[in-house]
Scaffold this motif. Sequence first.
Motif, PDB file in Angstrom:
ATOM      1  N   THR A  58      -1.043  -5.882  -5.258  1.00  0.00           N
ATOM      2  CA  THR A  58      -0.578  -4.514  -5.453  1.00  0.00           C
ATOM      3  C   THR A  58       0.948  -4.533  -5.434  1.00  0.00           C
ATOM      4  O   THR A  58       1.553  -5.084  -4.504  1.00  0.00           O
ATOM      5  N   VAL A  59       1.569  -3.980  -6.469  1.00  0.00           N
ATOM      6  CA  VAL A  59       3.026  -3.919  -6.567  1.00  0.00           C
ATOM      7  C   VAL A  59       3.477  -2.500  -6.240  1.00  0.00           C
ATOM      8  O   VAL A  59       3.011  -1.541  -6.860  1.00  0.00           O
ATOM      9  N   MET A  60       4.365  -2.376  -5.245  1.00  0.00           N
ATOM     10  CA  MET A  60       4.876  -1.057  -4.851  1.00  0.00           C
ATOM     11  C   MET A  60       6.338  -0.909  -5.253  1.00  0.00           C
ATOM     12  O   MET A  60       7.105  -1.872  -5.273  1.00  0.00           O
ATOM     13  N   TYR A  61       6.692   0.333  -5.577  1.00  0.00           N
ATOM     14  CA  TYR A  61       8.090   0.659  -5.873  1.00  0.00           C
ATOM     15  C   TYR A  61       8.364   2.082  -5.398  1.00  0.00           C
ATOM     16  O   TYR A  61       7.651   3.011  -5.802  1.00  0.00           O
ATOM     17  N   ALA A  62       9.362   2.241  -4.534  1.00  0.00           N
ATOM     18  CA  ALA A  62       9.800   3.556  -4.056  1.00  0.00           C
ATOM     19  C   ALA A  62       8.636   4.399  -3.529  1.00  0.00           C
ATOM     20  O   ALA A  62       8.508   5.570  -3.851  1.00  0.00           O
ATOM     21  N   GLY A  63       7.772   3.782  -2.729  1.00  0.00           N
ATOM     22  CA  GLY A  63       6.701   4.520  -2.069  1.00  0.00           C
ATOM     23  C   GLY A  63       5.429   4.692  -2.868  1.00  0.00           C
ATOM     24  O   GLY A  63       4.480   5.299  -2.393  1.00  0.00           O
ATOM     25  N   LYS A  64       5.399   4.167  -4.100  1.00  0.00           N
ATOM     26  CA  LYS A  64       4.211   4.323  -4.945  1.00  0.00           C
ATOM     27  C   LYS A  64       3.702   2.965  -5.439  1.00  0.00           C
ATOM     28  O   LYS A  64       4.478   2.018  -5.562  1.00  0.00           O
ATOM     29  N   VAL A  65       2.417   2.917  -5.740  1.00  0.00           N
ATOM     30  CA  VAL A  65       1.848   1.742  -6.402  1.00  0.00           C
ATOM     31  C   VAL A  65       2.141   1.848  -7.895  1.00  0.00           C
ATOM     32  O   VAL A  65       1.830   2.863  -8.527  1.00  0.00           O
ATOM     33  N   VAL A  66       2.765   0.817  -8.475  1.00  0.00           N
ATOM     34  CA  VAL A  66       3.062   0.848  -9.912  1.00  0.00           C
ATOM     35  C   VAL A  66       2.158  -0.090 -10.704  1.00  0.00           C
ATOM     36  O   VAL A  66       2.008   0.062 -11.912  1.00  0.00           O
ATOM     37  N   GLU A  67       1.555  -1.080  -9.999  1.00  0.00           N
ATOM     38  CA  GLU A  67       0.632  -1.977 -10.701  1.00  0.00           C
ATOM     39  C   GLU A  67      -0.289  -2.633  -9.679  1.00  0.00           C
ATOM     40  O   GLU A  67       0.117  -2.940  -8.565  1.00  0.00           O
ATOM     41  N   GLU A  68      -1.541  -2.826 -10.090  1.00  0.00           N
ATOM     42  CA  GLU A  68      -2.507  -3.552  -9.266  1.00  0.00           C
ATOM     43  C   GLU A  68      -3.377  -4.381 -10.199  1.00  0.00           C
ATOM     44  O   GLU A  68      -3.840  -3.881 -11.228  1.00  0.00           O
ATOM     45  N   ALA A  69      -3.585  -5.648  -9.837  1.00  0.00           N
ATOM     46  CA  ALA A  69      -4.323  -6.535 -10.742  1.00  0.00           C
ATOM     47  C   ALA A  69      -4.798  -7.774 -10.004  1.00  0.00           C
ATOM     48  O   ALA A  69      -4.249  -8.132  -8.958  1.00  0.00           O
TER      49      ALA A  69
ATOM     50  N   VAL B  84       5.553   6.712   2.052  1.00  0.00           N
ATOM     51  CA  VAL B  84       4.381   6.238   1.324  1.00  0.00           C
ATOM     52  C   VAL B  84       3.782   7.449   0.633  1.00  0.00           C
ATOM     53  O   VAL B  84       3.400   8.414   1.289  1.00  0.00           O
ATOM     54  N   ASP B  85       3.735   7.414  -0.689  1.00  0.00           N
ATOM     55  CA  ASP B  85       3.412   8.620  -1.450  1.00  0.00           C
ATOM     56  C   ASP B  85       2.242   8.345  -2.397  1.00  0.00           C
ATOM     57  O   ASP B  85       2.409   7.798  -3.484  1.00  0.00           O
ATOM     58  N   GLY B  86       1.036   8.713  -1.956  1.00  0.00           N
ATOM     59  CA  GLY B  86      -0.122   8.564  -2.832  1.00  0.00           C
ATOM     60  C   GLY B  86      -0.517   7.124  -3.077  1.00  0.00           C
ATOM     61  O   GLY B  86      -0.863   6.747  -4.203  1.00  0.00           O
ATOM     62  N   VAL B  87      -0.455   6.288  -2.042  1.00  0.00           N
ATOM     63  CA  VAL B  87      -0.812   4.871  -2.190  1.00  0.00           C
ATOM     64  C   VAL B  87      -2.305   4.695  -1.945  1.00  0.00           C
ATOM     65  O   VAL B  87      -2.819   5.062  -0.890  1.00  0.00           O
ATOM     66  N   ASP B  88      -3.002   4.151  -2.927  1.00  0.00           N
ATOM     67  CA  ASP B  88      -4.428   3.851  -2.800  1.00  0.00           C
ATOM     68  C   ASP B  88      -4.627   2.341  -2.826  1.00  0.00           C
ATOM     69  O   ASP B  88      -4.262   1.676  -3.792  1.00  0.00           O
TER      70      ASP B  88
END
Length: 303
Positions: free
Chosen positions: A208-219, A5-9
């Motif tokens: 929240t959409v995650m990909y490879a340990g990061k959040v790529v989209e939130e809406a 999990v890398d920088g997930v807010d």
Amino acid sequence: MVRAVDGVDLHIDRGETLGVVGESGCGKTVTARSVLKLIDMPPGRFEDGQILWQGRDLIPLSMEEMDKIRAKEIAIIFQEPMTSLNPVYTVGDQIAEVIELHQKLSRKQAIAGAAEMLRLVNIPNPQRRVHDYPHQFSGGMRQRVMIAMALSCQPKLLIADEPTTALDVTIQAQILELMQEMKERFGMAIMLITHAMGVVAETCQRVTVMYAGKVVEEAPVEALFGDPRHPYTQGLIRSIPRVDRSAEKKQRLEAIAGTVPNLLDPPPGCRFAARCKFAMDVCTQAVPPLKEVGPGHFVRCVL
């Protein structure tokens, strides 16, 4: 070292259902377990960041302090109910243990409370079934037992990690409806982890959409399905089977080409770039920031 999990807010408001989606291995379950500090330490560790629960950072807390928060304030439903329930104890004993610990009741009162929770989750004959063992329940009923256990202390936040995995469609609908009923009854928030976009559309307010340990989209859920901005989110939505298409307009489901990057050696820049049909040179040079493109709608993409 793998940054699972890398920088997930994330943030969850009172009474809200937040959907966390993404393919297997993207970090959804590690995120969920991290909130309750249920990762194995060592080898796992919190490298950086905070987990704020009502303004209090959970990371510095001891296991004894976390035990006062788990189940009582934040509860979790694990992915596979058969392996989450102890096969040598009755379901009543397992639910009663949680009630005894947090509500300071006698054993007899806790068993009665366990039977009441089974009644709330619509298990027939709760006074008798409270003395049954996990193997005596079907998959859907075991998941109801897990929900009863998670809600036995009326938590403020419920983390549901793919609660309908391995259940047939009818039972899935019943479990999701039950969770919604319990949410309204207890006024709690839900963090729903899933890879089923249809479940998200039906139950969540934000995604929240995650990909490879990061959040790529939130809406907000309407914005995500009505106007997905990240190419990965667009691919996820295009891969959903459509029942409203006529037989004459048969179309193959769209697949996202390529594979998820190895997090032992993640690529520079955007982690989706190697699979993205819109990728440019800039995409492989730096990680795009999460930018707001609409009210509450954030995307990690240079486009």
